[in-house]
Design a protein around this motif. Structure first.
Motif, PDB file in Angstrom:
ATOM      1  N   ALA A 238       0.819  -1.215   0.000  1.00  0.00           N
ATOM      2  CA  ALA A 238       0.000   0.000   0.000  1.00  0.00           C
ATOM      3  C   ALA A 238       0.851   1.263   0.000  1.00  0.00           C
ATOM      4  CB  ALA A 238      -0.929   0.001   1.216  1.00  0.00           C
ATOM      5  N   GLY A 239       2.180   1.088  -0.150  1.00  0.00           N
ATOM      6  CA  GLY A 239       3.071   2.236  -0.238  1.00  0.00           C
ATOM      7  C   GLY A 239       3.579   2.776   1.081  1.00  0.00           C
ATOM      8  N   VAL A 240       3.504   1.980   2.151  1.00  0.00           N
ATOM      9  CA  VAL A 240       3.942   2.432   3.473  1.00  0.00           C
ATOM     10  C   VAL A 240       5.090   1.558   3.952  1.00  0.00           C
ATOM     11  CG1 VAL A 240       3.292   2.749   5.889  1.00  0.00           C
ATOM     12  CG2 VAL A 240       1.673   3.327   4.073  1.00  0.00           C
ATOM     13  N   ASP A 241       6.175   2.183   4.371  1.00  0.00           N
ATOM     14  CA  ASP A 241       7.342   1.477   4.908  1.00  0.00           C
ATOM     15  C   ASP A 241       7.256   1.496   6.434  1.00  0.00           C
ATOM     16  OD1 ASP A 241       9.759   0.402   5.624  1.00  0.00           O
ATOM     17  OD2 ASP A 241      10.992   1.938   4.649  1.00  0.00           O
ATOM     18  N   THR A 242       6.834   0.382   7.040  1.00  0.00           N
ATOM     19  CA  THR A 242       6.667   0.357   8.493  1.00  0.00           C
ATOM     20  C   THR A 242       7.996   0.420   9.229  1.00  0.00           C
ATOM     21  OG1 THR A 242       6.645  -2.079   8.498  1.00  0.00           O
ATOM     22  CG2 THR A 242       4.517  -0.949   8.360  1.00  0.00           C
ATOM     23  N   PHE A 243       9.076  -0.009   8.576  1.00  0.00           N
ATOM     24  CA  PHE A 243      10.394   0.066   9.213  1.00  0.00           C
ATOM     25  C   PHE A 243      10.840   1.509   9.400  1.00  0.00           C
ATOM     26  CE2 PHE A 243      10.438  -4.329   8.096  1.00  0.00           C
ATOM     27  CZ  PHE A 243      11.329  -4.947   8.956  1.00  0.00           C
ATOM     28  N   ALA A 244      10.314   2.418   8.594  1.00  0.00           N
ATOM     29  CA  ALA A 244      10.711   3.818   8.668  1.00  0.00           C
ATOM     30  C   ALA A 244       9.898   4.616   9.673  1.00  0.00           C
ATOM     31  CB  ALA A 244      10.597   4.468   7.287  1.00  0.00           C
ATOM     32  N   VAL A 245       8.889   3.995  10.271  1.00  0.00           N
ATOM     33  CA  VAL A 245       8.000   4.706  11.197  1.00  0.00           C
ATOM     34  C   VAL A 245       8.338   4.318  12.632  1.00  0.00           C
ATOM     35  CG1 VAL A 245       5.602   5.081  11.898  1.00  0.00           C
ATOM     36  CG2 VAL A 245       6.162   4.769   9.483  1.00  0.00           C
ATOM     37  N   PRO A 246       8.801   5.262  13.462  1.00  0.00           N
ATOM     38  CA  PRO A 246       9.088   4.937  14.867  1.00  0.00           C
ATOM     39  C   PRO A 246       7.839   4.475  15.598  1.00  0.00           C
ATOM     40  CG  PRO A 246      10.030   7.074  14.263  1.00  0.00           C
ATOM     41  CD  PRO A 246       9.121   6.668  13.145  1.00  0.00           C
ATOM     42  N   GLN A 247       8.026   3.605  16.571  1.00  0.00           N
ATOM     43  CA  GLN A 247       6.892   3.078  17.321  1.00  0.00           C
ATOM     44  C   GLN A 247       6.138   4.177  18.045  1.00  0.00           C
ATOM     45  OE1 GLN A 247       8.015   1.305  21.303  1.00  0.00           O
ATOM     46  NE2 GLN A 247       9.910   0.929  20.200  1.00  0.00           N
ATOM     47  N   TRP A 248       6.819   5.301  18.344  1.00  0.00           N
ATOM     48  CA  TRP A 248       6.175   6.391  19.078  1.00  0.00           C
ATOM     49  C   TRP A 248       5.671   7.499  18.157  1.00  0.00           C
ATOM     50  CZ3 TRP A 248      11.338   4.898  20.198  1.00  0.00           C
ATOM     51  CH2 TRP A 248      12.308   5.568  19.466  1.00  0.00           C
ATOM     52  N   SER A 249       5.714   7.286  16.835  1.00  0.00           N
ATOM     53  CA  SER A 249       5.315   8.315  15.884  1.00  0.00           C
ATOM     54  C   SER A 249       3.812   8.560  15.926  1.00  0.00           C
ATOM     55  CB  SER A 249       5.732   7.904  14.473  1.00  0.00           C
ATOM     56  OG  SER A 249       5.166   8.766  13.503  1.00  0.00           O
ATOM     57  N   ASP A 250       3.409   9.827  15.722  1.00  0.00           N
ATOM     58  CA  ASP A 250       1.980  10.120  15.643  1.00  0.00           C
ATOM     59  C   ASP A 250       1.390   9.668  14.318  1.00  0.00           C
ATOM     60  OD1 ASP A 250       3.067  11.988  13.948  1.00  0.00           O
ATOM     61  OD2 ASP A 250       2.421  13.745  15.080  1.00  0.00           O
ATOM     62  N   ALA A 251       2.254   9.154  13.409  1.00  0.00           N
ATOM     63  CA  ALA A 251       1.758   8.560  12.165  1.00  0.00           C
ATOM     64  C   ALA A 251       1.315   7.123  12.371  1.00  0.00           C
ATOM     65  CB  ALA A 251       2.835   8.620  11.088  1.00  0.00           C
ATOM     66  N   TYR A 252       1.481   6.623  13.616  1.00  0.00           N
ATOM     67  CA  TYR A 252       1.135   5.233  13.938  1.00  0.00           C
ATOM     68  C   TYR A 252       0.121   5.231  15.081  1.00  0.00           C
ATOM     69  CZ  TYR A 252       1.782   0.354  15.451  1.00  0.00           C
ATOM     70  OH  TYR A 252       1.586  -0.967  15.814  1.00  0.00           O
ATOM     71  N   GLU A 253      -1.043   4.668  14.800  1.00  0.00           N
ATOM     72  CA  GLU A 253      -2.080   4.502  15.810  1.00  0.00           C
ATOM     73  C   GLU A 253      -2.480   3.034  15.845  1.00  0.00           C
ATOM     74  OE1 GLU A 253      -5.261   7.067  14.755  1.00  0.00           O
ATOM     75  OE2 GLU A 253      -4.153   8.924  15.168  1.00  0.00           O
ATOM     76  N   TRP A 254      -2.816   2.549  17.030  1.00  0.00           N
ATOM     77  CA  TRP A 254      -3.171   1.145  17.142  1.00  0.00           C
ATOM     78  C   TRP A 254      -4.184   0.915  18.256  1.00  0.00           C
ATOM     79  CZ3 TRP A 254      -1.967  -1.070  21.848  1.00  0.00           C
ATOM     80  CH2 TRP A 254      -1.010  -0.411  22.627  1.00  0.00           C
ATOM     81  N   GLU A 255      -4.926  -0.172  18.110  1.00  0.00           N
ATOM     82  CA  GLU A 255      -5.894  -0.593  19.131  1.00  0.00           C
ATOM     83  C   GLU A 255      -5.824  -2.109  19.239  1.00  0.00           C
ATOM     84  OE1 GLU A 255     -10.722  -0.496  20.041  1.00  0.00           O
ATOM     85  OE2 GLU A 255      -9.852   0.764  18.454  1.00  0.00           O
ATOM     86  N   GLU A 256      -5.722  -2.603  20.447  1.00  0.00           N
ATOM     87  CA  GLU A 256      -5.533  -4.033  20.686  1.00  0.00           C
ATOM     88  C   GLU A 256      -6.766  -4.656  21.337  1.00  0.00           C
ATOM     89  OE1 GLU A 256      -2.881  -6.060  23.937  1.00  0.00           O
ATOM     90  OE2 GLU A 256      -1.609  -5.493  22.245  1.00  0.00           O
ATOM     91  N   THR A 257      -7.110  -5.853  20.873  1.00  0.00           N
ATOM     92  CA  THR A 257      -8.253  -6.583  21.434  1.00  0.00           C
ATOM     93  C   THR A 257      -7.849  -8.032  21.666  1.00  0.00           C
ATOM     94  OG1 THR A 257      -9.805  -5.198  20.210  1.00  0.00           O
ATOM     95  CG2 THR A 257     -10.656  -7.260  21.111  1.00  0.00           C
ATOM     96  N   VAL A 258      -8.113  -8.552  22.856  1.00  0.00           N
ATOM     97  CA  VAL A 258      -7.870  -9.962  23.142  1.00  0.00           C
ATOM     98  C   VAL A 258      -9.100 -10.751  22.693  1.00  0.00           C
ATOM     99  CG1 VAL A 258      -7.416 -11.679  24.922  1.00  0.00           C
ATOM    100  CG2 VAL A 258      -6.330  -9.429  25.067  1.00  0.00           C
ATOM    101  N   LEU A 259      -8.948 -11.573  21.663  1.00  0.00           N
ATOM    102  CA  LEU A 259     -10.062 -12.345  21.128  1.00  0.00           C
ATOM    103  C   LEU A 259     -10.367 -13.561  21.984  1.00  0.00           C
ATOM    104  CD1 LEU A 259      -9.128 -12.247  17.329  1.00  0.00           C
ATOM    105  CD2 LEU A 259     -10.670 -10.721  18.578  1.00  0.00           C
ATOM    106  N   SER A 260      -9.315 -14.231  22.465  1.00  0.00           N
ATOM    107  CA  SER A 260      -9.499 -15.395  23.334  1.00  0.00           C
ATOM    108  C   SER A 260      -8.249 -15.548  24.186  1.00  0.00           C
ATOM    109  CB  SER A 260      -9.752 -16.662  22.524  1.00  0.00           C
ATOM    110  OG  SER A 260      -8.610 -17.026  21.767  1.00  0.00           O
ATOM    111  N   GLU A 261      -8.397 -16.258  25.318  1.00  0.00           N
ATOM    112  CA  GLU A 261      -7.271 -16.452  26.224  1.00  0.00           C
ATOM    113  C   GLU A 261      -6.723 -17.867  26.187  1.00  0.00           C
ATOM    114  OE1 GLU A 261      -7.410 -14.802  30.069  1.00  0.00           O
ATOM    115  OE2 GLU A 261      -8.771 -13.188  29.531  1.00  0.00           O
ATOM    116  N   ASP A 262      -7.481 -18.840  25.706  1.00  0.00           N
ATOM    117  CA  ASP A 262      -7.013 -20.221  25.653  1.00  0.00           C
ATOM    118  C   ASP A 262      -7.590 -20.891  24.413  1.00  0.00           C
ATOM    119  OD1 ASP A 262      -5.786 -22.568  26.228  1.00  0.00           O
ATOM    120  OD2 ASP A 262      -7.215 -23.192  27.782  1.00  0.00           O
ATOM    121  N   PRO A 263      -6.869 -20.863  23.288  1.00  0.00           N
ATOM    122  CA  PRO A 263      -5.521 -20.307  23.129  1.00  0.00           C
ATOM    123  C   PRO A 263      -5.568 -18.785  23.020  1.00  0.00           C
ATOM    124  CG  PRO A 263      -6.298 -21.075  21.021  1.00  0.00           C
ATOM    125  CD  PRO A 263      -7.351 -21.455  22.018  1.00  0.00           C
TER     126      PRO A 263
END
Length: 300
Positions: A238-263
């Protein structure tokens, strides 16, 4: 099968390096290297560059290096791999004194969303990124003192991001970047838990630990996703180099969801430079699927 080197052999190697003239030989041979090679120098030229007038005295010190750190060739003397590694350590500045840097203001937001921005600093050979308000840590990791220049804080942030990505990728491959030892994985569900999956603020994590030197890195899904080949490939398309984006960059947003615990199954919705992908991880933070949320049934 690997074995620990004999203590006597290690002690002898450090004893050889304890002399200033011998270290100068390694430095001069390293400096003589051209692009893509480490050149050999004849005895007389090497002695002149090191600055020792007494030929016999210089020959004595050089002979102590030959075999372990230096090799004798038809064209003169050049560094062996252990000698190159000593030269690299000298150039990295890890054995020299350094000045502390910071705190320096940044535009990186607080990891706990307290409303303040983070400051970065360099102390005790470590890069530190922490909130100026609530002092919550975002990153703390060793960086060589010669890894960054005078354009601060940009150079320091860039150097820390590159070192983290390099080490993370190496550990992810099961290969310690410092001693080349094998890496063990510790993740939620084993006896020693790192973190429990909850809502915001306490992401699922795993730890990679070197079996030989005990170096370790804690992996969060949001960080490791940036260097996973399966994920990076989807963004690259899609034209994006994730290696060039720092983990703390405001160009990176994320949301995490735990779907299941076992597994354990974790879903990370990540947006990098406006491109969004949904990544599913297992308990070892291996990628199970990557999909475009705008395309029904997409993924692999």
């Amino acid at each position: 099968m690997t074995t620990e080197p004999p203590v006597d052999a290690v002690s002898d190697a450090f004893a050889v390096l304890s002399d200033e003239t011998r270290l100068d030989v390694i430095r001069v041979l390293g400096d003589a290297g051209g692009t893509g090679s480490f050149d050999a120098l004849p005895f007389s030229e090497l002695r002149d560059r090191v600055g020792v007038d007494d030929s016999g005295r210089f020959s004595y010190h050089l002979d102590r290096l030959v075999g372990r750190f230096v090799e004798r060739t038809d064209r003169g003397y050049r560094l062996r791999v252990p000698g190159i590694q000593v030269y690299q350590a000298i150039q990295a500045g890890v054995y020299a004194d350094h000045e502390d840097v910071g705190p320096l203001e940044t535009d990186v937001p607080c990891p706990e969303a307290c409303g303040a921005d983070c400051v970065c600093r360099y102390e005790d050979f470590r890069f530190r990124l922490e909130c100026a308000g609530c002092e919550a840590f975002r990153v703390r990791y060793p960086v060589d003192p010669h890894a960054f220049g005078d354009d601060l804080p940009a150079d320091l942030l860039r150097a820390a991001d590159r070192r983290l990505k390099r080490d993370t990728f190496s550990m992810e491959l099961g290969f310690c970047p410092y001693c080349a030892g094998p890496v063990d994985i510790e993740y939620r569900g084993q006896r020693r838990r790192l973190r429990e999956p909850t809502e915001a603020g306490n992401p699922v994590a795993s730890r990679r630990t070197c079996r030989r030197c005990h170096w370790f890195i804690d992996f969060r899904t949001s960080v490791v996703a940036l260097i996973k080949p399966a994920v990076a490939g989807e963004f690259a398309a899609a034209g994006v180099d994730t290696f060039a984006v720092p983990q703390w960059s405001d160009a990176y947003e994320w949301e995490e969801t735990v779907l299941s615990e076992d597994p354990l199954r974790v879903e990370l919705t990540m947006t990098v430079e406006g491109v969004t992908r949904v990544v599913t991880f297992d308990g070892e933070l291996d990628v199970l699927a990557v999909r475009d949320p705008d395309e029904a049934g997409s993924g692999r």
